[in-house]
Motif scaffolding. Structure first.
Motif, PDB file in Angstrom:
ATOM      1  N   UNK A 121      14.143 -10.798   3.842  1.00  0.00           N
ATOM      2  CA  UNK A 121      12.635 -10.852   4.040  1.00  0.00           C
ATOM      3  C   UNK A 121      12.198  -9.752   3.122  1.00  0.00           C
ATOM      4  N   UNK A 122      12.952  -8.865   2.536  1.00  0.00           N
ATOM      5  CA  UNK A 122      12.546  -7.729   1.710  1.00  0.00           C
ATOM      6  C   UNK A 122      11.497  -6.985   2.331  1.00  0.00           C
ATOM      7  N   UNK A 123      12.167  -6.571   3.661  1.00  0.00           N
ATOM      8  CA  UNK A 123      11.424  -5.561   4.565  1.00  0.00           C
ATOM      9  C   UNK A 123      12.091  -4.180   4.039  1.00  0.00           C
ATOM     10  N   UNK A 124      11.452  -3.351   2.954  1.00  0.00           N
ATOM     11  CA  UNK A 124      12.090  -2.240   2.677  1.00  0.00           C
ATOM     12  C   UNK A 124      11.278  -0.978   3.153  1.00  0.00           C
ATOM     13  N   UNK A 125      11.563  -0.747   4.500  1.00  0.00           N
ATOM     14  CA  UNK A 125      10.862   0.242   5.159  1.00  0.00           C
ATOM     15  C   UNK A 125      11.907   0.697   6.228  1.00  0.00           C
ATOM     16  N   UNK A 126      11.730   1.775   6.958  1.00  0.00           N
ATOM     17  CA  UNK A 126      12.576   2.350   7.787  1.00  0.00           C
ATOM     18  C   UNK A 126      12.580   1.410   9.136  1.00  0.00           C
ATOM     19  N   UNK A 127      13.792   1.410   9.484  1.00  0.00           N
ATOM     20  CA  UNK A 127      14.112   0.566  10.998  1.00  0.00           C
ATOM     21  C   UNK A 127      14.884   1.265  11.759  1.00  0.00           C
TER      22      UNK A 127
ATOM     23  N   UNK B  77      19.822  -6.041   9.952  1.00  0.00           N
ATOM     24  CA  UNK B  77      19.648  -5.373   8.544  1.00  0.00           C
ATOM     25  C   UNK B  77      19.755  -6.762   7.456  1.00  0.00           C
ATOM     26  N   UNK B  78      20.612  -7.744   7.989  1.00  0.00           N
ATOM     27  CA  UNK B  78      20.201  -8.895   7.001  1.00  0.00           C
ATOM     28  C   UNK B  78      19.036  -9.569   7.174  1.00  0.00           C
ATOM     29  N   UNK B  79      18.287  -9.515   8.263  1.00  0.00           N
ATOM     30  CA  UNK B  79      16.998 -10.002   8.247  1.00  0.00           C
ATOM     31  C   UNK B  79      15.965  -9.178   7.494  1.00  0.00           C
ATOM     32  N   UNK B  80      16.232  -8.008   7.719  1.00  0.00           N
ATOM     33  CA  UNK B  80      15.302  -7.124   6.686  1.00  0.00           C
ATOM     34  C   UNK B  80      15.546  -7.214   5.191  1.00  0.00           C
ATOM     35  N   UNK B  81      16.930  -7.586   4.852  1.00  0.00           N
ATOM     36  CA  UNK B  81      17.194  -7.831   3.640  1.00  0.00           C
ATOM     37  C   UNK B  81      16.743  -9.083   3.082  1.00  0.00           C
TER      38      UNK B  81
ATOM     39  N   UNK C 206       0.998  -1.073  -0.028  1.00  0.00           N
ATOM     40  CA  UNK C 206      -0.088  -0.148   0.109  1.00  0.00           C
ATOM     41  C   UNK C 206       1.003   1.018   0.161  1.00  0.00           C
ATOM     42  N   UNK C 207       0.305   2.492  -0.347  1.00  0.00           N
ATOM     43  CA  UNK C 207       1.251   3.699  -0.551  1.00  0.00           C
ATOM     44  C   UNK C 207       0.538   4.845   0.461  1.00  0.00           C
ATOM     45  N   UNK C 208      -0.478   4.322   0.940  1.00  0.00           N
ATOM     46  CA  UNK C 208      -1.268   5.108   2.063  1.00  0.00           C
ATOM     47  C   UNK C 208      -0.758   4.945   3.492  1.00  0.00           C
ATOM     48  N   UNK C 209       0.357   4.348   3.621  1.00  0.00           N
ATOM     49  CA  UNK C 209       1.032   4.617   4.925  1.00  0.00           C
ATOM     50  C   UNK C 209       2.150   4.124   4.935  1.00  0.00           C
ATOM     51  N   UNK C 210       2.852   4.336   6.116  1.00  0.00           N
ATOM     52  CA  UNK C 210       4.394   4.074   6.110  1.00  0.00           C
ATOM     53  C   UNK C 210       4.616   3.023   7.291  1.00  0.00           C
ATOM     54  N   UNK C 211       5.151   1.809   7.106  1.00  0.00           N
ATOM     55  CA  UNK C 211       5.421   1.103   8.379  1.00  0.00           C
ATOM     56  C   UNK C 211       6.992   1.571   8.877  1.00  0.00           C
TER      57      UNK C 211
END
Length: 93
Positions: free
Chosen positions: A27-33, A21-25, A2-7
Motif C-alpha cells: 500500500x506504499x505506506x512509507x512511514x514508521x510502524x 510489513x507486506x501490507x505496508x509495502x 505533506x512534509x509538516x507531520x510524521x505519521x
C-alpha cells in the motif's frame, strides 16, 4: 503527501510482522510502524481504541499534546485536522 507531520502506525501483535510489513509495502505506506506485541502502547489508549477500533487516529502536536482523537476519516478531514495542528504550532511559537 505533506512534509509538516510524521505519521506513525502502531499495531498489536495479532498479525505476524511479515504480514504487516507486506501490507505496508503493498500500500506504499512509507512511514514508521511499531509492532506492539506486548500491548504496552495500545493499553495506554484503551478508551479511544474501544470507541473507534482500527483505525484510531491520534493527532499529537509538536508540544507532544494530543489535539484530537478520531476513527477513520476522509483525506479532506484529515487535512483540516493537520492544518489546525500546524497553524496552532506556528501561532503559539
Amino acid at each position: 503527501q505533506r512534509s509538516d507531520f510524521t505519521p506513525l502506525s502502531i499495531f498489536c501483535g495479532c498479525c505476524p510482522a511479515s504480514v504487516l510489513k507486506q501490507f505496508a509495502k503493498d500500500n506504499n505506506f512509507n512511514w514508521p510502524w511499531i509492532l506492539d506485541s506486548s500491548n504496552s502502547i495500545l493499553a495506554q489508549y484503551n478508551k479511544p481504541f474501544s470507541q473507534w477500533g482500527y483505525p484510531t487516529l491520534i493527532f499529537i502536536d509538536q508540544q507532544g499534546k494530543i489535539s484530537d482523537i478520531t476513527g477513520a476519516i476522509d483525506l479532506a478531514t484529515m487535512g483540516q485536522k493537520l492544518d489546525k495542528i500546524t497553524t496552532k504550532t506556528v501561532t503559539t511559537q
